[in-house]
Design a protein around this motif. Structure first.
Motif, PDB file in Angstrom:
ATOM      1  N   VAL A   1      29.863 115.322  22.582  1.00  0.00           N
ATOM      2  CA  VAL A   1      30.641 116.589  22.498  1.00  0.00           C
ATOM      3  C   VAL A   1      30.615 117.775  21.488  1.00  0.00           C
ATOM      4  O   VAL A   1      31.021 119.080  21.390  1.00  0.00           O
ATOM      5  CB  VAL A   1      31.693 115.889  21.043  1.00  0.00           C
ATOM      6  CG1 VAL A   1      32.945 114.383  22.008  1.00  0.00           C
ATOM      7  CG2 VAL A   1      31.398 115.234  20.079  1.00  0.00           C
ATOM      8  N   ALA A   2      29.640 117.147  20.714  1.00  0.00           N
ATOM      9  CA  ALA A   2      29.951 118.771  19.599  1.00  0.00           C
ATOM     10  C   ALA A   2      28.193 119.692  20.544  1.00  0.00           C
ATOM     11  O   ALA A   2      28.146 121.002  20.218  1.00  0.00           O
ATOM     12  CB  ALA A   2      28.254 117.905  18.518  1.00  0.00           C
ATOM     13  N   PRO A   3      27.599 119.282  21.114  1.00  0.00           N
ATOM     14  CA  PRO A   3      26.868 120.249  22.440  1.00  0.00           C
ATOM     15  C   PRO A   3      27.887 121.150  22.591  1.00  0.00           C
ATOM     16  O   PRO A   3      27.300 122.254  23.308  1.00  0.00           O
ATOM     17  CB  PRO A   3      25.748 119.086  22.778  1.00  0.00           C
ATOM     18  CG  PRO A   3      25.705 118.222  22.039  1.00  0.00           C
ATOM     19  CD  PRO A   3      26.390 117.843  21.434  1.00  0.00           C
ATOM     20  N   LEU A   4      28.699 119.657  23.211  1.00  0.00           N
ATOM     21  CA  LEU A   4      29.985 120.651  24.208  1.00  0.00           C
ATOM     22  C   LEU A   4      30.454 121.903  23.480  1.00  0.00           C
ATOM     23  O   LEU A   4      30.631 122.960  24.289  1.00  0.00           O
ATOM     24  CB  LEU A   4      30.746 119.813  25.059  1.00  0.00           C
ATOM     25  CG  LEU A   4      31.439 120.216  25.770  1.00  0.00           C
ATOM     26  CD1 LEU A   4      31.122 120.535  27.372  1.00  0.00           C
ATOM     27  CD2 LEU A   4      32.141 119.104  26.413  1.00  0.00           C
TER      28      LEU A   4
ATOM     29  N   ALA B   1      29.260 123.640  20.973  1.00  0.00           N
ATOM     30  CA  ALA B   1      27.839 124.516  20.566  1.00  0.00           C
ATOM     31  C   ALA B   1      28.628 125.425  22.018  1.00  0.00           C
ATOM     32  O   ALA B   1      28.022 126.479  21.891  1.00  0.00           O
ATOM     33  CB  ALA B   1      26.777 124.416  20.568  1.00  0.00           C
ATOM     34  N   VAL B   2      28.055 124.802  23.443  1.00  0.00           N
ATOM     35  CA  VAL B   2      27.659 125.770  24.583  1.00  0.00           C
ATOM     36  C   VAL B   2      28.919 126.597  24.512  1.00  0.00           C
ATOM     37  O   VAL B   2      29.364 127.461  25.396  1.00  0.00           O
ATOM     38  CB  VAL B   2      27.791 125.034  25.862  1.00  0.00           C
ATOM     39  CG1 VAL B   2      27.969 125.163  26.740  1.00  0.00           C
ATOM     40  CG2 VAL B   2      26.150 123.638  25.572  1.00  0.00           C
ATOM     41  N   VAL B   3      30.408 125.730  24.743  1.00  0.00           N
ATOM     42  CA  VAL B   3      31.631 126.664  25.376  1.00  0.00           C
ATOM     43  C   VAL B   3      31.965 127.682  24.366  1.00  0.00           C
ATOM     44  O   VAL B   3      32.310 128.510  24.318  1.00  0.00           O
ATOM     45  CB  VAL B   3      32.776 125.459  25.058  1.00  0.00           C
ATOM     46  CG1 VAL B   3      34.038 126.678  25.262  1.00  0.00           C
ATOM     47  CG2 VAL B   3      33.015 124.010  26.244  1.00  0.00           C
ATOM     48  N   TRP B   4      31.659 127.797  22.660  1.00  0.00           N
ATOM     49  CA  TRP B   4      31.746 128.837  21.344  1.00  0.00           C
ATOM     50  C   TRP B   4      30.761 129.665  21.808  1.00  0.00           C
ATOM     51  O   TRP B   4      30.157 130.646  21.101  1.00  0.00           O
ATOM     52  CB  TRP B   4      31.222 128.030  20.225  1.00  0.00           C
ATOM     53  CG  TRP B   4      32.750 127.573  19.862  1.00  0.00           C
ATOM     54  CD1 TRP B   4      33.935 127.336  20.906  1.00  0.00           C
ATOM     55  CD2 TRP B   4      33.536 127.020  18.508  1.00  0.00           C
ATOM     56  NE1 TRP B   4      35.231 126.739  20.457  1.00  0.00           N
ATOM     57  CE2 TRP B   4      34.807 126.592  18.767  1.00  0.00           C
ATOM     58  CE3 TRP B   4      32.903 127.664  17.467  1.00  0.00           C
ATOM     59  CZ2 TRP B   4      35.328 126.384  17.378  1.00  0.00           C
ATOM     60  CZ3 TRP B   4      33.637 126.784  16.463  1.00  0.00           C
ATOM     61  CH2 TRP B   4      34.859 126.460  16.443  1.00  0.00           C
ATOM     62  N   GLY B   5      30.215 129.710  23.050  1.00  0.00           N
ATOM     63  CA  GLY B   5      28.515 130.300  23.380  1.00  0.00           C
ATOM     64  C   GLY B   5      27.320 130.314  22.405  1.00  0.00           C
ATOM     65  O   GLY B   5      26.573 131.759  21.626  1.00  0.00           O
ATOM     66  N   ARG B   6      27.402 129.188  21.550  1.00  0.00           N
ATOM     67  CA  ARG B   6      26.054 128.989  20.152  1.00  0.00           C
ATOM     68  C   ARG B   6      25.168 128.546  20.810  1.00  0.00           C
ATOM     69  O   ARG B   6      24.119 128.897  20.708  1.00  0.00           O
ATOM     70  CB  ARG B   6      26.380 128.545  19.868  1.00  0.00           C
ATOM     71  CG  ARG B   6      28.145 128.976  18.240  1.00  0.00           C
ATOM     72  CD  ARG B   6      27.972 129.611  17.854  1.00  0.00           C
ATOM     73  NE  ARG B   6      27.171 129.819  17.034  1.00  0.00           N
ATOM     74  CZ  ARG B   6      25.836 130.301  16.075  1.00  0.00           C
ATOM     75  NH1 ARG B   6      26.433 132.336  15.972  1.00  0.00           N
ATOM     76  NH2 ARG B   6      24.897 130.004  15.211  1.00  0.00           N
ATOM     77  N   LEU B   7      25.136 128.234  21.998  1.00  0.00           N
ATOM     78  CA  LEU B   7      23.640 126.938  22.865  1.00  0.00           C
ATOM     79  C   LEU B   7      24.096 127.240  24.531  1.00  0.00           C
ATOM     80  O   LEU B   7      25.377 127.711  24.795  1.00  0.00           O
ATOM     81  CB  LEU B   7      23.721 125.672  22.608  1.00  0.00           C
ATOM     82  CG  LEU B   7      22.999 125.741  21.144  1.00  0.00           C
ATOM     83  CD1 LEU B   7      23.423 123.608  21.181  1.00  0.00           C
ATOM     84  CD2 LEU B   7      22.016 125.774  20.666  1.00  0.00           C
ATOM     85  N   PRO B   8      22.716 127.292  24.605  1.00  0.00           N
ATOM     86  CA  PRO B   8      22.857 127.322  26.062  1.00  0.00           C
ATOM     87  C   PRO B   8      23.465 126.477  27.000  1.00  0.00           C
ATOM     88  O   PRO B   8      23.086 125.183  26.855  1.00  0.00           O
ATOM     89  CB  PRO B   8      20.886 127.740  26.767  1.00  0.00           C
ATOM     90  CG  PRO B   8      20.492 126.851  24.974  1.00  0.00           C
ATOM     91  CD  PRO B   8      21.547 127.744  24.080  1.00  0.00           C
ATOM     92  N   VAL B   9      23.343 126.590  28.360  1.00  0.00           N
ATOM     93  CA  VAL B   9      24.478 125.740  29.080  1.00  0.00           C
ATOM     94  C   VAL B   9      23.005 124.007  29.131  1.00  0.00           C
ATOM     95  O   VAL B   9      23.697 123.087  28.920  1.00  0.00           O
ATOM     96  CB  VAL B   9      25.053 126.075  30.293  1.00  0.00           C
ATOM     97  CG1 VAL B   9      23.673 126.549  31.288  1.00  0.00           C
ATOM     98  CG2 VAL B   9      26.668 124.331  30.665  1.00  0.00           C
ATOM     99  N   TRP B  10      22.537 124.724  28.992  1.00  0.00           N
ATOM    100  CA  TRP B  10      20.800 124.003  29.963  1.00  0.00           C
ATOM    101  C   TRP B  10      20.881 123.150  28.467  1.00  0.00           C
ATOM    102  O   TRP B  10      20.232 122.030  29.028  1.00  0.00           O
ATOM    103  CB  TRP B  10      19.414 124.271  29.831  1.00  0.00           C
ATOM    104  CG  TRP B  10      19.706 125.016  29.284  1.00  0.00           C
ATOM    105  CD1 TRP B  10      19.532 126.702  29.732  1.00  0.00           C
ATOM    106  CD2 TRP B  10      18.445 125.653  28.479  1.00  0.00           C
ATOM    107  NE1 TRP B  10      18.531 127.910  29.409  1.00  0.00           N
ATOM    108  CE2 TRP B  10      18.492 127.189  28.311  1.00  0.00           C
ATOM    109  CE3 TRP B  10      17.917 124.598  28.018  1.00  0.00           C
ATOM    110  CZ2 TRP B  10      17.699 127.042  26.920  1.00  0.00           C
ATOM    111  CZ3 TRP B  10      17.074 124.777  25.858  1.00  0.00           C
ATOM    112  CH2 TRP B  10      16.873 126.199  26.431  1.00  0.00           C
TER     113      TRP B  10
END
Length: 261
Positions: free
Chosen positions: A157-160, A162-171
């Protein structure tokens, strides 16, 4: 849960699960009220729905694994209570449920720190619940299962968010998928009748998991720019993926576990 299993669980333990469900419901209602002060009611309801689904999953997992609540140090006697350490773990699960709800909430100024603070607090409790269990001599199979399940949930949930918020890349979500791929590979070997070897203790597995928790917390916090996080994500992710690969090579017999500490 079977009738025999239900009879082996103390009444107090079942009451505590019901209380945990009540606390979870109250927490969701409080969260809905607080979210409604900063978001539209529709967005606040979406947050509550997603968080509620996670809480429901956590409580369901707890209920279906209650029969594992035996104290190892005290032999095979049945637990009369969930115990302090498992209550701490459930609190951690509640914090991860808070984070999960932000998958459907766009970044909003008054709430930008909530996912980072919630996940960071949950990560800190991950260390604390283990200490409590060992100090009180209350290490159980239930505690081990809850700890692993909630760790895995947090890493989804946490990386998801971060990805949705544009903080981390999808990979970076490959970290979220790694454990499920590993378990699927083990299950596939068993179905095919291939040997599955025991996975020995590792000196790097837990430290790497702790490092990922810290990195995800930093990534969720509105501090570093996304460009910096993208580069850092590649550096942070590679060692953990290599450990998952190494572990699969061990359980499949392609690598000697004694040489993979």
């Amino acid at each position: 849960m079977s009738e025999a299993t239900g009879l082996s669980i103390g009444r107090r333990c079942r009451v505590e699960v019901a209380l945990a469900a009540l606390v979870g419901a109250i927490g969701l209602l409080v969260g809905l009220h607080l979210a409604g002060r900063y978001l539209t009611m529709g967005t606040a309801l979406r947050w509550t729905t997603v968080s509620g689904m996670v809480v429901g999953f956590e409580l369901g997992y707890l209920w279906t694994h209650l029969d594992a609540g035996r104290v190892e140090r005290a032999g095979d006697r049945v637990r009369r209570s969930l115990g302090v350490a498992n209550v701490v773990t459930l609190t951690r699960g509640g914090l991860y449920a808070v984070v999960a709800g932000f998958v459907v909430v766009p970044p909003h100024e008054p709430l930008l720190w909530v996912p980072a603070a919630s996940y960071g607090a949950g990560a800190a409790l991950d260390w604390f619940d283990g200490v409590v269990a060992r100090e009180l001599g209350r290490t159980t199979e239930l505690g081990t299962r809850l700890d692993l399940a909630f760790d895995t949930l947090g890493f989804v949930v946490a990386p998801l968010v971060a990805v949705v918020w544009g903080r981390l890349p999808v990979w970076y979500l490959s970290l979220s998928a790694a454990r499920y791929v590993f378990k699927a590979g083990v299950a596939w070997r068993r179905r095919r009748g291939h040997p599955v070897f025991a996975l020995p203790e590792s000196r790097v597995r837990r430290p790497l998991a702790a490092f990922q928790m810290v990195f995800i917390t930093v990534a969720l916090a509105p501090v570093l720019p996304a460009g910096v996080l993208r580069v850092a994500a590649a550096v942070a992710l590679l060692p953990s993926l290599l450990v998952f690969l190494r572990d699969y090579l061990v359980v499949s017999g392609r690598l000697d576990g004694r040489n993979a500490q």
